[in-house]
Write a protein that holds these residues in place. Structure first.
Motif, PDB file in Angstrom:
ATOM      1  N   THR A  18       0.834  -1.199   0.000  1.00 16.17           N
ATOM      2  CA  THR A  18       0.000   0.000   0.000  1.00 16.17           C
ATOM      3  C   THR A  18       0.872   1.254   0.000  1.00 16.17           C
ATOM      4  O   THR A  18       2.054   1.218   0.355  1.00 16.17           O
ATOM      5  CB  THR A  18      -0.919   0.052   1.233  1.00 16.17           C
ATOM      6  OG1 THR A  18      -0.095   0.210   2.405  1.00 16.17           O
ATOM      7  CG2 THR A  18      -1.774  -1.199   1.347  1.00 16.17           C
ATOM      8  N   ALA A  20       0.540   3.566   2.072  1.00 16.22           N
ATOM      9  CA  ALA A  20       0.868   3.788   3.491  1.00 16.22           C
ATOM     10  C   ALA A  20       2.112   2.982   3.881  1.00 16.22           C
ATOM     11  O   ALA A  20       2.950   3.471   4.648  1.00 16.22           O
ATOM     12  CB  ALA A  20      -0.311   3.404   4.368  1.00 16.22           C
ATOM     13  N   ASP A  21       2.239   1.763   3.355  1.00 17.22           N
ATOM     14  CA  ASP A  21       3.434   0.958   3.626  1.00 17.22           C
ATOM     15  C   ASP A  21       4.690   1.655   3.113  1.00 17.22           C
ATOM     16  O   ASP A  21       5.718   1.701   3.799  1.00 17.22           O
ATOM     17  CB  ASP A  21       3.325  -0.421   2.957  1.00 17.22           C
ATOM     18  CG  ASP A  21       2.231  -1.291   3.541  1.00 17.22           C
ATOM     19  OD1 ASP A  21       1.858  -1.088   4.717  1.00 17.22           O
ATOM     20  OD2 ASP A  21       1.739  -2.178   2.807  1.00 17.22           O
ATOM     21  N   ARG A  23       5.035   4.852   2.529  1.00 15.44           N
ATOM     22  CA  ARG A  23       5.262   6.071   3.311  1.00 15.44           C
ATOM     23  C   ARG A  23       5.980   5.761   4.617  1.00 15.44           C
ATOM     24  O   ARG A  23       6.925   6.452   4.999  1.00 15.44           O
ATOM     25  CB  ARG A  23       3.937   6.782   3.588  1.00 15.44           C
ATOM     26  CG  ARG A  23       4.137   8.062   4.337  1.00 15.44           C
ATOM     27  CD  ARG A  23       2.870   8.868   4.460  1.00 15.44           C
ATOM     28  NE  ARG A  23       3.176  10.039   5.267  1.00 15.44           N
ATOM     29  CZ  ARG A  23       2.446  10.459   6.263  1.00 15.44           C
ATOM     30  NH1 ARG A  23       1.337   9.857   6.580  1.00 15.44           N
ATOM     31  NH2 ARG A  23       2.800  11.513   6.952  1.00 15.44           N
ATOM     32  N   ARG A  24       5.548   4.716   5.293  1.00 16.42           N
ATOM     33  CA  ARG A  24       6.191   4.329   6.559  1.00 16.42           C
ATOM     34  C   ARG A  24       7.629   3.864   6.322  1.00 16.42           C
ATOM     35  O   ARG A  24       8.537   4.246   7.062  1.00 16.42           O
ATOM     36  CB  ARG A  24       5.393   3.230   7.252  1.00 16.42           C
ATOM     37  CG  ARG A  24       4.193   3.739   8.026  1.00 16.42           C
ATOM     38  CD  ARG A  24       3.581   2.649   8.879  1.00 16.42           C
ATOM     39  NE  ARG A  24       2.995   1.587   8.069  1.00 16.42           N
ATOM     40  CZ  ARG A  24       1.764   1.579   7.598  1.00 16.42           C
ATOM     41  NH1 ARG A  24       0.964   2.594   7.840  1.00 16.42           N
ATOM     42  NH2 ARG A  24       1.309   0.576   6.883  1.00 16.42           N
ATOM     43  N   ALA A  25       7.832   3.043   5.317  1.00 16.60           N
ATOM     44  CA  ALA A  25       9.163   2.474   5.058  1.00 16.60           C
ATOM     45  C   ALA A  25      10.180   3.532   4.639  1.00 16.60           C
ATOM     46  O   ALA A  25      11.365   3.411   4.943  1.00 16.60           O
ATOM     47  CB  ALA A  25       9.063   1.397   3.992  1.00 16.60           C
ATOM     48  N   THR A  26       9.717   4.562   3.950  1.00 16.81           N
ATOM     49  CA  THR A  26      10.620   5.598   3.455  1.00 16.81           C
ATOM     50  C   THR A  26      10.608   6.858   4.304  1.00 16.81           C
ATOM     51  O   THR A  26      11.413   7.757   4.091  1.00 16.81           O
ATOM     52  CB  THR A  26      10.245   5.995   2.012  1.00 16.81           C
ATOM     53  OG1 THR A  26       8.886   6.441   2.003  1.00 16.81           O
ATOM     54  CG2 THR A  26      10.431   4.841   1.058  1.00 16.81           C
ATOM     55  N   GLU A  27       9.666   6.927   5.250  1.00 13.49           N
ATOM     56  CA  GLU A  27       9.487   8.096   6.111  1.00 13.49           C
ATOM     57  C   GLU A  27       9.220   9.366   5.290  1.00 13.49           C
ATOM     58  O   GLU A  27       9.674  10.452   5.634  1.00 13.49           O
ATOM     59  CB  GLU A  27      10.683   8.279   7.038  1.00 13.49           C
ATOM     60  CG  GLU A  27      10.893   7.097   7.968  1.00 13.49           C
ATOM     61  CD  GLU A  27      12.071   7.269   8.903  1.00 13.49           C
ATOM     62  OE1 GLU A  27      12.908   8.172   8.690  1.00 13.49           O
ATOM     63  OE2 GLU A  27      12.163   6.488   9.856  1.00 13.49           O
ATOM     64  N   SER A  29       6.899  12.413   3.820  1.00 11.44           N
ATOM     65  CA  SER A  29       5.828  13.229   4.385  1.00 11.44           C
ATOM     66  C   SER A  29       4.536  13.002   3.613  1.00 11.44           C
ATOM     67  O   SER A  29       4.548  12.521   2.473  1.00 11.44           O
ATOM     68  CB  SER A  29       6.204  14.711   4.315  1.00 11.44           C
ATOM     69  OG  SER A  29       6.179  15.150   2.973  1.00 11.44           O
ATOM     70  N   SER A  30       3.435  13.364   4.225  1.00 10.82           N
ATOM     71  CA  SER A  30       2.146  13.249   3.543  1.00 10.82           C
ATOM     72  C   SER A  30       2.106  14.181   2.336  1.00 10.82           C
ATOM     73  O   SER A  30       1.472  13.879   1.320  1.00 10.82           O
ATOM     74  CB  SER A  30       0.995  13.542   4.499  1.00 10.82           C
ATOM     75  OG  SER A  30       1.133  14.828   5.043  1.00 10.82           O
TER      76      SER A  30
END
Length: 71
Positions: A18, A20-21, A23-27, A29-30
């Motif tokens: 996803t 979101a995955d 985004r979390r893995a790469t840090e 920003s939104s």
């Protein structure tokens, strides 16, 4: 020229990952994720971070399209 990230979204679907995955893995920003969703330019550093997580090349995630002005 315009950038498109259609290949990225297809790659995520194919790998069952996803946004979101990523985004979390790469840090990321939104705001950066929003730029990707809207086919807006992002830095090479961002693309390299995503490519590292997906184990792919930048060209596997994005491509450039000529706009009517460029033709």
């Amino acid at each position: 020229m315009n950038v498109t990230y259609k290949k990225l979204w297809k790659l995520l679907i194919d790998k069952q990952i996803t946004a979101a995955d990523i985004r979390r893995a790469t840090e990321l920003s939104s705001c950066t994720m929003s730029k990707l969703r809207h086919d807006e330019p992002v830095s090479i550093t961002v693309l390299l971070k995503v490519a590292a997580v997906l184990d792919c090349d930048i060209s596997d995630m994005c491509e450039f399209e000529k706009s009517s002005v460029d033709r």
